[in-house]
Design an enzyme around this catalytic site. Structure first.
Site, PDB file in Angstrom:
ATOM      1  N   MET A  13       0.840  -1.197   0.000  1.00 29.71           N
ATOM      2  CA  MET A  13       0.000   0.000   0.000  1.00 29.71           C
ATOM      3  C   MET A  13       0.878   1.251   0.000  1.00 29.71           C
ATOM      4  O   MET A  13       0.418   2.338   0.360  1.00 29.71           O
ATOM      5  CB  MET A  13      -0.922  -0.001   1.218  1.00 29.71           C
ATOM      6  CG  MET A  13      -1.903  -1.169   1.170  1.00 29.71           C
ATOM      7  SD  MET A  13      -3.434  -0.866   2.057  1.00 29.71           S
ATOM      8  CE  MET A  13      -2.823  -0.591   3.688  1.00 29.71           C
TER       9      MET A  13
ATOM     10  N   GLN B 193      -2.860 -12.010   7.953  1.00 26.93           N
ATOM     11  CA  GLN B 193      -3.080 -11.770   6.520  1.00 26.93           C
ATOM     12  C   GLN B 193      -2.385 -12.862   5.704  1.00 26.93           C
ATOM     13  O   GLN B 193      -2.958 -13.419   4.760  1.00 26.93           O
ATOM     14  CB  GLN B 193      -2.550 -10.387   6.137  1.00 26.93           C
ATOM     15  CG  GLN B 193      -2.531 -10.128   4.642  1.00 26.93           C
ATOM     16  CD  GLN B 193      -2.142  -8.702   4.308  1.00 26.93           C
ATOM     17  OE1 GLN B 193      -2.964  -7.822   4.284  1.00 26.93           O
ATOM     18  NE2 GLN B 193      -0.865  -8.477   4.028  1.00 26.93           N
TER      19      GLN B 193
ATOM     20  N   SER C 174      12.104  -0.409   5.130  1.00 23.44           N
ATOM     21  CA  SER C 174      13.057  -1.504   4.883  1.00 23.44           C
ATOM     22  C   SER C 174      12.392  -2.879   4.870  1.00 23.44           C
ATOM     23  O   SER C 174      12.934  -3.815   4.280  1.00 23.44           O
ATOM     24  CB  SER C 174      14.162  -1.522   5.929  1.00 23.44           C
ATOM     25  OG  SER C 174      14.675  -0.257   6.098  1.00 23.44           O
TER      26      SER C 174
ATOM     27  N   GLN D  47     -10.300  -2.105   2.865  1.00 27.95           N
ATOM     28  CA  GLN D  47      -9.787  -2.719   4.077  1.00 27.95           C
ATOM     29  C   GLN D  47      -9.644  -1.741   5.241  1.00 27.95           C
ATOM     30  O   GLN D  47      -9.095  -2.088   6.282  1.00 27.95           O
ATOM     31  CB  GLN D  47      -8.473  -3.462   3.809  1.00 27.95           C
ATOM     32  CG  GLN D  47      -7.272  -2.609   3.473  1.00 27.95           C
ATOM     33  CD  GLN D  47      -6.121  -3.470   2.971  1.00 27.95           C
ATOM     34  OE1 GLN D  47      -6.096  -3.898   1.828  1.00 27.95           O
ATOM     35  NE2 GLN D  47      -5.136  -3.736   3.837  1.00 27.95           N
TER      36      GLN D  47
ATOM     37  N   LYS E 134       5.145 -10.183   9.082  1.00 29.78           N
ATOM     38  CA  LYS E 134       4.676  -9.236  10.111  1.00 29.78           C
ATOM     39  C   LYS E 134       3.152  -9.309  10.236  1.00 29.78           C
ATOM     40  O   LYS E 134       2.610  -9.322  11.324  1.00 29.78           O
ATOM     41  CB  LYS E 134       5.124  -7.835   9.708  1.00 29.78           C
ATOM     42  CG  LYS E 134       4.408  -6.733  10.393  1.00 29.78           C
ATOM     43  CD  LYS E 134       5.283  -6.096  11.427  1.00 29.78           C
ATOM     44  CE  LYS E 134       4.545  -5.113  12.278  1.00 29.78           C
ATOM     45  NZ  LYS E 134       3.457  -4.452  11.640  1.00 29.78           N
TER      46      LYS E 134
ATOM     47  N   HIS F  47       9.527  -3.564   3.413  1.00 29.14           N
ATOM     48  CA  HIS F  47       9.105  -3.751   2.019  1.00 29.14           C
ATOM     49  C   HIS F  47      10.328  -3.974   1.121  1.00 29.14           C
ATOM     50  O   HIS F  47      10.256  -4.744   0.157  1.00 29.14           O
ATOM     51  CB  HIS F  47       8.342  -2.521   1.515  1.00 29.14           C
ATOM     52  CG  HIS F  47       7.086  -2.229   2.277  1.00 29.14           C
ATOM     53  ND1 HIS F  47       7.002  -1.230   3.216  1.00 29.14           N
ATOM     54  CD2 HIS F  47       5.869  -2.814   2.233  1.00 29.14           C
ATOM     55  CE1 HIS F  47       5.775  -1.202   3.714  1.00 29.14           C
ATOM     56  NE2 HIS F  47       5.064  -2.154   3.139  1.00 29.14           N
TER      57      HIS F  47
ATOM     58  N   SER G 177       7.082  -0.851  10.632  1.00 27.63           N
ATOM     59  CA  SER G 177       5.687  -0.690  10.222  1.00 27.63           C
ATOM     60  C   SER G 177       5.504   0.748   9.756  1.00 27.63           C
ATOM     61  O   SER G 177       6.138   1.667  10.292  1.00 27.63           O
ATOM     62  CB  SER G 177       4.769  -0.957  11.421  1.00 27.63           C
ATOM     63  OG  SER G 177       3.500  -0.378  11.197  1.00 27.63           O
TER      64      SER G 177
HETATM   65  O1  PAF Z   1      -0.200  -5.769   3.543  1.00 27.64           O
HETATM   66  C1  PAF Z   1      -0.579  -4.838   2.828  1.00 27.64           C
HETATM   67  O2  PAF Z   1       0.142  -3.853   2.588  1.00 27.64           O
HETATM   68  C2  PAF Z   1      -1.981  -4.883   2.255  1.00 27.64           C
HETATM   69  O3  PAF Z   1      -2.875  -5.472   3.131  1.00 27.64           O
HETATM   70  C3  PAF Z   1      -2.037  -5.542   0.870  1.00 27.64           C
HETATM   71  C4  PAF Z   1      -1.608  -6.999   0.943  1.00 27.64           C
HETATM   72  C5  PAF Z   1      -1.161  -4.799  -0.105  1.00 27.64           C
HETATM   73  C6  PAF Z   1      -3.487  -5.507   0.353  1.00 27.64           C
HETATM   74  O4  PAF Z   1      -3.970  -4.203   0.256  1.00 27.64           O
END
Ligand code: PAF
EC number: 6.3.2.1
Length: 300
Positions: free
Chosen positions: A34, A169, A39, A65, A165, A41, A201
């Protein structure tokens, strides 16, 4: 910058096909995000680049979401910095669609339902969150399919990268892909922590210095559980909870040891007798105004 930005699904497919052909590639990796990249990502992107010929990252702040419109509005948008980070990791393509591209008819009537696995832990305090997340992940996994065959004419391999993390999900995405037969391999990537242990985060930027210091108790409590598991001692969750409760700026939501796949709490006896086997210690707490989650895998 070598990286390319596309905003429509049609361009994404075309560029993916072009890149696979140009590189003589046989695999494509997808890194859904998103934005507001850090770091953690970068580590997803680096893993994807090491394992695939073509790598696509997506940046889309998914309204479905977010329970709260304020949270959605204040979610950081940092496209230029995100592109630079992904470029430095060797990502080929960024897909950053606007809301109309992803939800052309407005909010979708038919959605993915996360079921009981999506109702506990994070789902309990964020109703509908996982249905919204899984619905967009389903769409992103479809968009990110390799746009053409591998150079030898066979189907190109397809992998998607998710951080550990967000353990719930990750468990849900794996379950959706298995239950609904999505042709993609889900690759989990370990949590990245700052030197003092705080899990990275995009929400950490909202912590004051004092709150950030207080937040360290989350990873300390998890480490305590991990060290007991490694020593085959009883996990004694109560004393780890007491450690968290001793920090006045931290309001604990949940702290438990669960099965990594079903996220069901492990039997009490694992907590009271010497620990053996696999588990996941999970924690969520509010630190000042910021809700943080963290976890640590146990394997002993
Ligand atoms: O983890 C995230 O950043 C989001 O939940 C995702 C997987 C990109 C879905 O919007």
């Amino acid at each position: 910058m070598a990286i390319k930005l596309v905003t429509t699904v049609a361009e994404l497919r075309k560029e993916s096909a072009r890149l696979l052909a140009e590189k003589g590639g046989s695999s494509q990796g997808l890194v859904p995000t998103m934005g507001a990249l850090h770091s953690g990502h970068a580590s997803l992107a680096r893993t994807a680049v090491a394992e695939n010929d073509v790598v696509v990252a997506t940046i889309f702040v998914n309204p479905l979401q977010f329970g709260d419109a304020v949270d959605l509005d204040r979610y950081p948008r940092t496209l230029e910095a995100d592109m630079a980070l992904l470029d430095a990791e060797g990502v080929d393509l960024v897909f950053a669609p606007d809301v109309d591209e992803v939800y052309p008819g407005g909010q979708p009537l038919v959605r993915v339902t996360s079921g009981p696995l999506g109702e506990k832990w994070e789902g309990a305090s964020r109703p509908g969150h996982f249905d919204g997340a899984l619905t967009v992940v389903a769409k992103l996994l479809h968009y990110g399919l390799p746009g053409g065959p591998a150079a030898d004419g066979t189907t190109a391999a397809y992998r998607a990268y998710f951080g550990q993390k967000d353990a719930q999900q990750l468990a849900l995405v794996k379950r959706m892909v298995a239950d609904l037969n999505f042709p993609v391999e889900i690759v989990p990537v370990p949590i990245v922590r700052s030197e003092d242990g705080l899990a990275l985060s995009s929400r950490n930027r909202f912590l004051s210095d004092q709150e950030r210091e207080a937040a360290l108790v989350l990873s300390r409590a998890l480490r305590l559980i991990e060290s007991r598991a490694n020593a085959h001692q009883p996990l004694d969750l109560d004393s780890a909870v007491a450690l968290v409760d001793s920090q006045p700026l931290v309001e604990l939501d949940y702290f438990d040891v669960v099965d990594p796949t079903t996220l069901e709490p492990l039997a009490e006896n694992c907590k009271e007798t010497p620990f053996r086997g696999e588990g996941l210690a999970i924690i969520a707490a509010k630190v000042g105004p910021v809700r943080l989650i963290d976890n640590i895998p146990l394997d002993s």
